[in-house]
Design an enzyme around this catalytic site. Structure first.
Site, PDB file in Angstrom:
ATOM      1  CG  HIS A 150     -11.237   1.711 -42.098  1.00 27.73           C
ATOM      2  ND1 HIS A 150     -11.573   2.732 -42.974  1.00 27.73           N
ATOM      3  CD2 HIS A 150     -12.227   1.671 -41.182  1.00 27.73           C
ATOM      4  CE1 HIS A 150     -12.709   3.278 -42.598  1.00 27.73           C
ATOM      5  NE2 HIS A 150     -13.129   2.649 -41.513  1.00 27.73           N
ATOM      6  CD  GLU A 172     -13.354  -3.738 -40.189  1.00 24.02           C
ATOM      7  OE1 GLU A 172     -14.564  -3.676 -40.500  1.00 24.02           O
ATOM      8  OE2 GLU A 172     -12.693  -2.761 -39.818  1.00 24.02           O
ATOM      9  CG  ASN A 216     -15.845  -2.673 -32.842  1.00 15.77           C
ATOM     10  OD1 ASN A 216     -15.439  -1.675 -32.238  1.00 15.77           O
ATOM     11  ND2 ASN A 216     -16.097  -2.663 -34.134  1.00 15.77           N
TER      12      ASN A 216
END
Ligand code: ADP
Length: 417
Positions: free
Chosen positions: A196, A400, A22
């Site tokens: 999201h 996630e 990320n």
């Protein structure tokens, strides 16, 4: 440089690990997972990239692994950051050159209209993600840099982009279109994309499982309340509405973002206050929300101040809750029937007073929270509504990284793994 093609997306049977990256503008967060049992082998982050005091924090998570390691020192750019990650992983015998590494999964914030599924990264895909930079100037540049750097390091390895917008691609046009001139909107790709999405997808599915149902059978309102915050309405497993829009600025009150605002406020700030577009952007994204209202964006600190009788903190909390309630009501109406409301992310998972206040007074809608269940601190998915409640209220920790790893592995894993 060689790049993965369709033929390189199949990996060998013992390649069961996925590295999730990320990449932010000044940070890289990572996790290495083993997809045989979804276990985490390592996790860490590099922050303050480009500054003299960059920090690498690495936690090996394998059984018997040594403790957390931390080092401070200049890390000039993302390339150096990824090399530092590779070095840390290698120290634990988990190096990027391991044949067990099946793929790298990248979080990419904006997929536009083109990317509605996880996608194996090719030169063409990367070029398209770059073309989306104008609609995601704060996020996509760092994602692109992260992908480039990782491909340079392992050009032969399949790399997959998992988009924050993808889950919301099922929204009907009535929810996705803004009521502005269609030609202008289309020329500049202006519409509600939502963000999201990886979290909303994971949490809505996990909530269905908590209710013992298939996702296709349930309607869920997901409240992802972290520093960034968004709500979504998910009908039978498909997103039908979400609160973030062209960018992550719209919707709920967030840590430092305003959320919904009359668009004319921006003209006013320009014409009357003499602010530039960049200054307004900075004001609404970085100096607004809870931070703008009371000087703190951490809900723990705000609750502490409220307990001490601080009026500004109390008002900030009330504004936050008022907006949340408006969205619960609106999404209730959008869905018609609601089976569950679920809280997730830092605030949603941890702040019992937020959950209590958000549904207070909504008994007529079948919504209630059991005070004892709400007070329980746990990392597990759980119900916090009383037994008799018509609508389940749940807390489901988001994950996630796991979702990105699973979506990545599903694209590259050989049959039967
Ligand atoms: P993001 O990923 O958007 O940075 P997170 O989902 O990690 O955010 O959420 C971070 C926020 O969660 C913090 O800013 C803080 O407001 C809130 N938070 C974390 N722990 C607690 C807690 N124990 N009580 C209340 N709020 C908390």
């Amino acid at each position: 440089m060689t790049t993965p093609t369709e033929s390189t997306t199949a990996v060998t049977a013992n390649a069961t690990r996925v590295l999730v990256l990320n990449s932010g503008s000044s940070s890289v967060k990572y996790q290495l997972l083993d997809m045989r049992d979804n276990s985490r082998l390592a996790a860490g982050l590099v922050e303050r990239i480009g500054e003299g005091t960059s920090r690498v924090v690495h936690s090996p998570l394998t059984a018997g692994g040594a403790g957390k390691r931390e080092r401070i020192g200049a890390i000039a750019d993302h390339s150096a950051a990824l090399k530092a990650v590779a070095e840390e992983l290698a120290l634990d015998g988990l190096g990027l050159d391991s044949p067990q590494l099946a793929a790298i999964g990248h979080r990419v914030v904006h997929g536009g209209l083109r990317f509605t599924e996880p996608t194996v990264i090719t030169d063409e895909v990367l070029a398209e993600v770059e073309r989306l930079i104008p609609v995601a100037p704060l996020h996509n540049p760092a994602n692109v840099t992260g992908i480039r750097t990782a491909r340079a390091l392992r050009p032969d390895l399949p790399q997959v982009a998992v988009f924050d917008t993808a889950f919301h691609a099922t929204m009907p046009e009535s929810a996705a279109r803004y009521a502005i001139d269609v030609a202008t909107a289309d020329a500049h790709r202006i519409r509600r994309y939502g963000f999201h999405g990886t979290s909303h997808a994971y949490v809505s599915r996990r909530t269905a499982a908590l209710l013992g149902k298939d996702p296709s059978e349930v309607n869920v309102i997901v409240l992802h309340l972290g520093n960034g915050a968004s709500a979504s309405a998910v009908a039978g497993g498909r997103c039908v509405e979400t609160s973030m829009g062209l960018t992550p600025l719209e919707g709920l009150v967030m840590g430092t973002r305003s959320g919904d605002i009359d668009p004319a406020v921006t003209f006013h700030l320009k014409r009357v206050a003499g602010m530039s577009a960049d200054e307004i952007d900075e004001l609404l994204n970085k100096k607004s929300g809870l931070m703008g209202l009371c000087g703190d964006n951490d809900m723990r600190e705000i609750r502490r101040r409220i307990d001490e009788g601080d009026e500004r903190a109390r008002l900030a909390f009330d504004i936050y809750i008022h907006r949340l309630k408006k969205y619960i009501g609106a999404y209730y109406a959008v869905l018609g029937r609601v089976d569950a409301i679920v809280f997730t992310a830092g605030v949603g998972e941890n702040a019992a007073p937020v959950r209590e206040a958000a549904v207070a007074g909504l008994e007529e809608l079948g919504l209630a929270v059991d005070a004892d269940l709400n007070a329980v601190r746990s990392g597990e998915p759980r119900l916090i509504s009383p037994d008799h409640a018509r609508v389940a209220v749940a807390v489901v920790p988001t994950d996630e990284e796991l979702e990105i790893a699973q979506q990545t592995f599903a694209l590259v894993a050989p049959e039967g793994v």
